[in-house]
Design a protein around this motif. Structure first.
Motif: not given
Length: 300
Positions: A233-257
């Protein structure tokens, strides 16, 4: 004749001292201004029966009290009055942010005698008798703190000062769910009442940071990251927030026939994989404007 005598309240320099006539006498005529004469020992006097007087300086004074009856009988009583040093109450403090501790330092001035008691009223229903107390205020507001000091001779003084407990920002932010290596977007939604927000500080959980209000960030690998936003804040006060973020792997697409002869049905077998996650949906497009949404479809 009269047997003059008198008493007095505790005498502190620059404070009122009460003088009380305790003469033993049946009657005193009040028609004469000089029925009672007080000499306060420093050149000042009074003709009241029970005067109050302020000694401007500390010291020892011989006070003479003379009474005269309606028959002209006179008596004088002399006592010593000690006008003690009075304290000049004062203290040091500073405005604080909500959830911070306020500290109070007694800075009372006193010559001669010594301080014996300190009585603090913090203006929120709480008190202390320490010389240098600390106090935790809630909620954010202006509080009027009173200090009453007393010397070993019973002289007192009082001072009242305000202290402002400054508000903290309410920190909040949103972030997009992503699959690596996509970039994460961060959106601040923090707020403050009674002040202004002046600065932001993001910590993305991978040693990287930023100071924009709304920002974005790419991660070098998939995983779970603890994201922290500090808001100032302009008066010099501060606060914080923590949140967890999951960064996922993309799937490796493949198939057979296996190839088949028309008009036989072709079987498709999904062999896709993903790290630390599970597959939940499939979208097949067979190249002839048709498709399917099961894991292992067949198509003719």
């Amino acid at each position: 004749g009269p047997r003059a005598d008198w008493t007095h309240s505790n005498a502190c320099a620059t404070r009122y001292t009460d003088f009380m006539d305790s003469t033993i006498l049946d009657t005193i005529v009040n028609s004469y201004e000089d029925d009672w004469v007080w000499d306060f020992g420093n050149g000042d006097s009074s003709t009241l029966q029970n005067p109050t007087y302020i000694y401007p300086l500390p010291g020892t004074y011989t006070v003479n009290f003379t009474v005269m009856t309606n028959h002209g009988c006179v008596d004088t009583a002399s006592h010593t009055v000690v006008a003690h040093h009075r304290p000049y109450a004062d203290f040091l403090t500073a405005d604080v942010c909500l959830r911070d501790t306020a500290f109070f330092a007694d800075s009372t001035q006193l010559a001669g005698d010594s301080l014996m008691t300190w009585n603090w009223d913090f203006g929120d229903g709480n008190n202390s008798t320490l010389q240098h107390p600390s106090h935790f205020f809630t909620p954010a507001d202006t509080y009027f703190v009173e200090l009453i000091v007393a010397t070993n001779e019973g002289c007192t003084d009082t001072i009242l000062k305000p202290i402002i407990v400054l508000p903290l920002p309410t920190v909040n932010f949103g972030m997009t769910a992503v699959c690596w290596p996509d970039t994460v977007a961060y959106t601040d939604s923090s707020a403050i009442v009674g002040d202004l927000i002046s600065a932001f500080e993001w910590h993305f959980g991978d040693t990287q940071s930023d100071t924009l209000q709304n920002t974005w960030h790419p991660y070098a690998a998939s995983g779970t990251y603890d994201v922290v936003l500090w808001v100032y804040t302009a008066s010099g006060c501060a606060d914080s927030l923590l949140q967890s973020l999951k960064v996922n792997d993309k799937p490796a697409a493949n198939f057979g026939f296996e190839n088949v002869c028309w008009p036989e049905t072709m079987l498709f077998s999904d062999s896709s994989a993903v790290n630390a996650d599970s597959l939940v949906s499939w979208n097949w497009m067979f190249g002839d404007s048709s498709g399917d949404i099961v894991a292992n479809p067949s198509h003719a």
